[in-house]
Design a protein around this motif. Structure first.
Motif, short mmCIF file in Angstrom:
data_model
loop_
_atom_site.label_atom_id
_atom_site.label_comp_id
_atom_site.label_asym_id
_atom_site.label_seq_id
_atom_site.Cartn_x
_atom_site.Cartn_y
_atom_site.Cartn_z
N TYR A 94 0.93 -1.15 0.16
CA TYR A 94 -0.12 0.19 -0.14
C TYR A 94 0.90 1.21 -0.08
O TYR A 94 1.04 1.65 0.67
N HIS A 95 1.28 1.57 -1.49
CA HIS A 95 2.01 2.77 -1.60
C HIS A 95 1.95 3.63 -2.90
O HIS A 95 1.47 2.84 -3.64
N PRO A 96 1.77 4.60 -2.57
CA PRO A 96 1.35 5.57 -4.44
C PRO A 96 2.17 4.77 -5.21
O PRO A 96 2.27 4.59 -6.73
N ASN A 97 3.57 4.63 -5.06
CA ASN A 97 5.04 3.47 -5.94
C ASN A 97 3.99 2.29 -6.39
O ASN A 97 4.21 1.97 -7.96
N LEU A 132 -5.36 5.75 -0.38
CA LEU A 132 -4.18 6.50 -0.23
C LEU A 132 -3.18 7.93 0.18
O LEU A 132 -3.21 9.64 0.42
N LEU A 133 -4.33 8.90 -1.42
CA LEU A 133 -4.48 9.81 -2.03
C LEU A 133 -5.41 10.54 -2.11
O LEU A 133 -5.85 11.94 -2.26
N GLY A 134 -6.93 10.57 -2.03
CA GLY A 134 -8.10 10.45 -1.71
C GLY A 134 -8.22 10.85 -3.24
O GLY A 134 -7.93 10.34 -4.37
N ASP A 135 -9.43 11.45 -3.18
CA ASP A 135 -10.53 11.41 -4.74
C ASP A 135 -9.34 12.02 -5.60
O ASP A 135 -10.04 12.35 -7.26
N TYR A 136 -9.03 13.31 -4.91
CA TYR A 136 -8.93 14.68 -5.75
C TYR A 136 -7.14 14.76 -5.62
O TYR A 136 -6.88 15.34 -4.77
N HIS A 137 -6.50 14.06 -6.95
CA HIS A 137 -5.48 14.22 -6.71
C HIS A 137 -5.02 14.09 -8.24
O HIS A 137 -5.68 13.10 -9.08
N PRO A 138 -3.95 14.78 -8.68
CA PRO A 138 -3.44 14.44 -10.11
C PRO A 138 -3.28 12.73 -10.84
O PRO A 138 -3.68 11.98 -12.17
N SER A 139 -2.43 11.75 -9.56
CA SER A 139 -2.73 10.50 -10.12
C SER A 139 -3.63 9.72 -10.39
O SER A 139 -3.76 8.71 -10.87
N VAL A 140 -4.65 10.04 -9.14
CA VAL A 140 -6.34 9.21 -10.29
C VAL A 140 -6.47 9.81 -11.01
O VAL A 140 -7.10 9.19 -11.90
N ALA A 141 -6.35 11.49 -11.49
CA ALA A 141 -6.79 11.24 -12.93
C ALA A 141 -6.48 10.91 -14.37
O ALA A 141 -6.77 10.74 -14.67
N THR A 142 -4.80 10.85 -13.78
CA THR A 142 -4.63 9.72 -14.82
C THR A 142 -4.67 8.76 -15.31
O THR A 142 -4.62 8.32 -16.56
N THR A 143 -4.84 7.61 -13.99
CA THR A 143 -5.48 6.48 -13.90
C THR A 143 -6.95 6.80 -15.00
O THR A 143 -7.36 5.84 -15.58
N LEU A 144 -7.56 7.74 -14.12
CA LEU A 144 -9.09 7.62 -15.03
C LEU A 144 -8.44 7.50 -16.78
O LEU A 144 -9.68 7.32 -17.27
N ASN A 145 -8.03 8.96 -16.69
CA ASN A 145 -7.88 8.80 -18.37
C ASN A 145 -7.26 7.92 -18.53
O ASN A 145 -7.45 7.51 -20.32
N ASN A 146 -6.19 6.98 -18.30
CA ASN A 146 -5.57 6.22 -18.80
C ASN A 146 -6.86 4.34 -18.86
O ASN A 146 -6.71 3.86 -20.40
N LEU A 147 -7.47 4.24 -18.40
CA LEU A 147 -8.66 3.63 -17.81
C LEU A 147 -9.94 3.19 -19.59
O LEU A 147 -10.12 3.10 -19.85
N ALA A 148 -9.96 4.66 -18.85
CA ALA A 148 -10.86 5.60 -20.73
C ALA A 148 -10.00 5.11 -21.71
O ALA A 148 -10.23 4.36 -22.74
N GLY A 149 -9.03 5.19 -21.71
CA GLY A 149 -8.09 4.62 -23.49
C GLY A 149 -8.10 2.98 -23.18
O GLY A 149 -8.41 3.11 -24.62
N LEU A 150 -8.36 2.70 -22.42
CA LEU A 150 -8.40 1.73 -22.55
C LEU A 150 -9.54 0.98 -22.84
O LEU A 150 -10.38 0.11 -23.91
N TYR A 151 -10.63 1.68 -22.25
CA TYR A 151 -12.52 1.56 -23.45
C TYR A 151 -12.56 1.93 -24.44
O TYR A 151 -13.41 1.00 -25.17
N TYR A 152 -11.99 3.07 -24.84
CA TYR A 152 -11.82 3.82 -26.38
C TYR A 152 -11.36 2.15 -26.59
O TYR A 152 -11.82 2.61 -27.95
#
Length: 324
Positions: A94-97, A132-152
């Motif tokens: 359980y670590h951001p890395n 680990l970082l909460g809902d409002y963090h750039p890493s969350v946004a990046t992963t949402l974007n990447n997951l959307a890319g997969l679905y696309y």
């Protein structure tokens, strides 16, 4: 330079500086300059701190990202896996890395068409980042974007769109309107609308992304080439062939200049340009480009990757049209 003067050549801070400079070059698409610095940093860190240290894992991950960006997937995957295993050993589960490593490995699998493996890793990364970082963090946004890319990639458009809109709102909220991540998400949202035939919604987003990338990254960057290519595809679909051809040729020249002749993005642009000529009945110009793209995809991605299959089908259809 100052670190070397004060600390000597053999110090962890030297390795950190090499790694950071390599990250800069990597972000600018200056891959040939980045690679030797990453390798120097990795060798120095291992010599000074041993094989089992977080900085070793970080540098392995960064080097893997570089190879991934160059389409050198077979070299990237073992480094991602080594970095992930080392982070888990040193930092726990359980670590951001750990989340970042899961996300990076998922991106690689998506690029290779290994969608089921990619989705599982994206979802793990997203859950871990939020935990680990909460809902409002750039890493969350990046992963949402990447997951959307997969679905696309899987044509799961109804699942992709809300994720992209969430990512865009989150990036703007956290990073402001003028940031490369905002440009990337605008481009991805435009691509989604384009794929659905919503050209009037796609074009202004593509243009915003292109303008923002030029403003932030300069004219000579892989992301600018990507914007040229995507906008060219839109104009191609609208029958604006002269505008499309100009953009494809600019994208091809820029990608070859920045990424070299052997990169999946070069193959993609060759295929797009061939499709443009094909649709205009310029079969003699289209066929050699299809052949180049097919050869390149087979070399980089293998015979059974979706991109390889698509180009093979395009080539066969072109030959039938030409012979008919």
């Amino acid at each position: 330079e100052l670190s070397k003067r004060l600390l000597g050549d053999n110090h962890p801070d030297i390795a950190a500086s090499l790694n950071n400079l390599a990250l800069l070059y990597d972000s600018q698409g200056r891959y040939d300059q980045a690679e030797p610095l990453y390798l120097q940093a990795l060798e120095l860190i291992k010599r000074l701190l041993g094989d089992y240290h977080p900085l070793v894992a970080t540098t392995l991950n960064n080097l893997a990202l570089l190879y991934d960006s160059q389409g050198r997937y077979d070299q990237a995957e073992p480094l991602y896996i080594q970095a992930l295993e080392l982070f888990k050993r040193l930092l726990g589960d359980y670590h951001p890395n750990i989340a970042a490593s899961l996300n990076n490995l998922a991106e690689l699998y998506r690029s290779q068409g290994r969608y089921d493996q990619a989705e599982s890793l994206y979802l793990q990364a997203l859950e871990l980042f939020k935990r680990l970082l909460g809902d409002y963090h750039p890493s969350v946004a990046t992963t949402l974007n990447n997951l959307a890319g997969l679905y696309y990639s899987q044509r799961r458009y109804d699942q992709a769109e809300p994720l992209l809109l969430q990512a865009l709102e989150l990036f703007k909220r956290l990073l402001g309107d003028y940031h490369p991540s905002v440009a990337t998400t605008l481009n991805n949202l435009a691509e989604l609308y384009y794929s659905q035939g919503k050209y009037d919604q796609a074009e202004p987003l593509y243009l915003q992304a292109l303008e923002l990338r030029k403003r932030l990254l300069g004219d000579y960057h892989p992301d600018v080439a990507s914007s040229f290519s995507k906008l060219g595809s839109l104009y191609d679909s609208q029958g604006k062939y002269d505008q499309a051809e100009t953009l494809y040729l600019r994208a091809l020249e820029l990608r070859k200049r920045l990424l070299g002749d052997y990169h999946p993005s070069v193959a993609t642009t060759l295929n797009n340009l061939a499709e443009l000529y094909d649709s205009q009945g310029r079969y003699d110009q289209a066929e050699p480009l299809y052949l180049q793209a097919l050869k390149l995809y087979k070399r980089l991605l293998g015979d059974y990757h979706p991109h390889t299959v698509t180009v093979r089908e395009n080539l066969e259809a072109c030959r039938q049209q030409n012979s008919g």
